[in-house]
Scaffold this motif. Structure first.
Motif, PDB file in Angstrom:
ATOM      1  N   VAL A 289       7.350 -76.387   2.748  1.00  0.00           N
ATOM      2  CA  VAL A 289       6.169 -76.596   1.903  1.00  0.00           C
ATOM      3  C   VAL A 289       5.593 -77.998   2.059  1.00  0.00           C
ATOM      4  O   VAL A 289       4.376 -78.159   2.205  1.00  0.00           O
ATOM      5  N   PRO A 290       6.399 -79.077   2.039  1.00  0.00           N
ATOM      6  CA  PRO A 290       5.796 -80.409   2.234  1.00  0.00           C
ATOM      7  C   PRO A 290       5.074 -80.542   3.561  1.00  0.00           C
ATOM      8  O   PRO A 290       4.009 -81.180   3.633  1.00  0.00           O
ATOM      9  N   LEU A 291       5.572 -79.926   4.612  1.00  0.00           N
ATOM     10  CA  LEU A 291       4.922 -80.029   5.918  1.00  0.00           C
ATOM     11  C   LEU A 291       3.588 -79.300   5.924  1.00  0.00           C
ATOM     12  O   LEU A 291       2.595 -79.790   6.477  1.00  0.00           O
ATOM     13  N   VAL A 292       3.533 -78.136   5.304  1.00  0.00           N
ATOM     14  CA  VAL A 292       2.276 -77.380   5.258  1.00  0.00           C
ATOM     15  C   VAL A 292       1.237 -78.128   4.432  1.00  0.00           C
ATOM     16  O   VAL A 292       0.055 -78.200   4.804  1.00  0.00           O
ATOM     17  N   VAL A 293       1.656 -78.685   3.309  1.00  0.00           N
ATOM     18  CA  VAL A 293       0.721 -79.464   2.485  1.00  0.00           C
ATOM     19  C   VAL A 293       0.217 -80.679   3.260  1.00  0.00           C
ATOM     20  O   VAL A 293      -0.974 -81.014   3.226  1.00  0.00           O
ATOM     21  N   ALA A 294       1.108 -81.352   3.973  1.00  0.00           N
ATOM     22  CA  ALA A 294       0.699 -82.513   4.768  1.00  0.00           C
ATOM     23  C   ALA A 294      -0.277 -82.114   5.868  1.00  0.00           C
ATOM     24  O   ALA A 294      -1.224 -82.853   6.178  1.00  0.00           O
ATOM     25  N   LEU A 295      -0.075 -80.945   6.465  1.00  0.00           N
ATOM     26  CA  LEU A 295      -0.995 -80.487   7.507  1.00  0.00           C
ATOM     27  C   LEU A 295      -2.391 -80.247   6.939  1.00  0.00           C
ATOM     28  O   LEU A 295      -3.393 -80.622   7.552  1.00  0.00           O
ATOM     29  N   GLY A 296      -2.476 -79.619   5.767  1.00  0.00           N
ATOM     30  CA  GLY A 296      -3.782 -79.394   5.161  1.00  0.00           C
ATOM     31  C   GLY A 296      -4.461 -80.680   4.706  1.00  0.00           C
ATOM     32  O   GLY A 296      -5.657 -80.879   4.937  1.00  0.00           O
ATOM     33  N   VAL A 297      -3.683 -81.563   4.077  1.00  0.00           N
ATOM     34  CA  VAL A 297      -4.263 -82.830   3.615  1.00  0.00           C
ATOM     35  C   VAL A 297      -4.686 -83.693   4.804  1.00  0.00           C
ATOM     36  O   VAL A 297      -5.763 -84.306   4.801  1.00  0.00           O
ATOM     37  N   GLY A 298      -3.863 -83.742   5.837  1.00  0.00           N
ATOM     38  CA  GLY A 298      -4.222 -84.513   7.023  1.00  0.00           C
ATOM     39  C   GLY A 298      -5.463 -83.977   7.703  1.00  0.00           C
ATOM     40  O   GLY A 298      -6.300 -84.747   8.191  1.00  0.00           O
ATOM     41  N   GLY A 299      -5.614 -82.642   7.741  1.00  0.00           N
ATOM     42  CA  GLY A 299      -6.823 -82.072   8.323  1.00  0.00           C
ATOM     43  C   GLY A 299      -8.078 -82.425   7.546  1.00  0.00           C
ATOM     44  O   GLY A 299      -9.125 -82.735   8.127  1.00  0.00           O
ATOM     45  N   LEU A 300      -7.981 -82.408   6.208  1.00  0.00           N
ATOM     46  CA  LEU A 300      -9.146 -82.776   5.398  1.00  0.00           C
ATOM     47  C   LEU A 300      -9.493 -84.251   5.559  1.00  0.00           C
ATOM     48  O   LEU A 300     -10.671 -84.620   5.727  1.00  0.00           O
ATOM     49  N   LEU A 301      -8.482 -85.110   5.524  1.00  0.00           N
ATOM     50  CA  LEU A 301      -8.747 -86.541   5.716  1.00  0.00           C
ATOM     51  C   LEU A 301      -9.248 -86.830   7.131  1.00  0.00           C
ATOM     52  O   LEU A 301     -10.110 -87.702   7.328  1.00  0.00           O
ATOM     53  N   GLY A 302      -8.748 -86.093   8.122  1.00  0.00           N
ATOM     54  CA  GLY A 302      -9.238 -86.269   9.481  1.00  0.00           C
ATOM     55  C   GLY A 302     -10.700 -85.874   9.613  1.00  0.00           C
ATOM     56  O   GLY A 302     -11.476 -86.531  10.331  1.00  0.00           O
ATOM     57  N   SER A 303     -11.108 -84.813   8.915  1.00  0.00           N
ATOM     58  CA  SER A 303     -12.511 -84.414   8.943  1.00  0.00           C
ATOM     59  C   SER A 303     -13.397 -85.477   8.296  1.00  0.00           C
ATOM     60  O   SER A 303     -14.473 -85.803   8.820  1.00  0.00           O
ATOM     61  N   LEU A 304     -12.955 -86.022   7.182  1.00  0.00           N
ATOM     62  CA  LEU A 304     -13.728 -87.083   6.535  1.00  0.00           C
ATOM     63  C   LEU A 304     -13.834 -88.315   7.434  1.00  0.00           C
ATOM     64  O   LEU A 304     -14.909 -88.935   7.540  1.00  0.00           O
ATOM     65  N   LEU A 305     -12.734 -88.661   8.072  1.00  0.00           N
ATOM     66  CA  LEU A 305     -12.754 -89.812   8.978  1.00  0.00           C
ATOM     67  C   LEU A 305     -13.682 -89.563  10.159  1.00  0.00           C
ATOM     68  O   LEU A 305     -14.441 -90.461  10.569  1.00  0.00           O
ATOM     69  N   ALA A 306     -13.641 -88.354  10.728  1.00  0.00           N
ATOM     70  CA  ALA A 306     -14.518 -88.038  11.863  1.00  0.00           C
ATOM     71  C   ALA A 306     -15.987 -88.079  11.442  1.00  0.00           C
ATOM     72  O   ALA A 306     -16.852 -88.568  12.202  1.00  0.00           O
TER      73      ALA A 306
END
Length: 253
Positions: A148-165
């Motif tokens: 569960v922590p890895l899946v949550v990190a993957l989703g949060v990282g994807g959202l933050l990566g989109s904002l950064l891009a």
């Protein structure tokens, strides 16, 4: 004439050689004495769960998962740098033209029927799911057991990566002040509009694609739980506290 035989003992009076022992004797036989002769500790068989041993066993595992999740979120977020550069490089340019109306400058689209602005959003919406699929594949290959922590990190990282891009692409693109840019290039000269993302829903394409791909990979290629043994199971040992009949079915004399 021979003497009469001695009658057997009543059924309720079992000899010590019979098939069962009294509860006190069974308890004494079932509970082995310790080395120093003292009574055994009832909690000796649960030494791993007594005190804080049980929590210490699970604690390092959870801390490791949280640490790996944090590293995953940071790594996925940094992937937004590449997404922002590709978006800025591949997105179509929106042509603008400046003109003077009285004492003020006005800016308008050179091609009013052009679809360049839609192409800018579409470019981001196509690149983001691709980055989500690649990040999900990389995370799955690095850590197949998931969590569960890895899946949550993957989703949060994807959202933050989109904002950064998004913010990086806007920063790399043309200037935001179109009036100053029109004055700089002159009247009637075509220049590029700032890079903008009008469809903000495209920011969710990366995390949703990453979660979907990771879920599919885990379902298809993830580790499986061991199958339960369906073979015959041995009978449990007899309870020493329950009276057991003798082997021949009759009390011994």
């Amino acid at each position: 004439m021979s003497a009469p035989l001695t009658p057997p003992p009543p059924p309720h009076e079992h000899s010590p050689q019979g098939g069962w022992q009294s509860p006190s004797a069974g308890q004494a036989a079932a509970a082995p004495a310790s080395a120093d002769g003292s009574a055994p500790d009832p909690a000796a068989g649960h030494g791993d769960r007594s005190g804080h041993g049980w929590y210490e066993q699970d604690g390092p595992g959870m801390r490791t998962e949280l640490r790996e999740a944090a590293v995953t979120a940071v790594a996925v977020t940094l992937g937004g740098v590449l997404l922002g550069v590709l978006w800025w490089w591949l997105a179509p340019r929106v042509p603008l033209v400046g003109d003077v109306a009285g004492d003020s400058w006005v800016v308008y689209l050179k091609d009013t029927e052009g679809e360049q602005a839609i192409g800018v959003d579409g470019t981001f919406a196509l690149l983001a799911p691709a980055f989500g699929a690649v990040s999900a594949l990389a995370v799955f290959l690095v850590r197949r057991r998931g969590g569960v922590p890895l899946v949550v990190a993957l989703g949060v990282g994807g959202l933050l990566g989109s904002l950064l891009a998004w913010r990086l692409g806007v920063w790399l693109g043309p200037a935001q002040d179109v009036i100053a840019r029109a004055r700089e290039v002159g009247k009637g000269v075509t220049f590029d509009a700032p890079l903008e993302l009008n469809a903000k829903g495209a920011l969710l394409a990366w995390p949703f694609a990453a979660l979907a791909v990771h879920l599919g990979l885990t379902a298809l290629f993830g580790p499986r739980d061991p199958e339960p043994d369906s073979g015959p199971h041995p009978c449990p040992p007899a309870d020493p506290y329950v009276p057991q009949p003798p082997h021949d079915g009759f009390p011994k004399a």
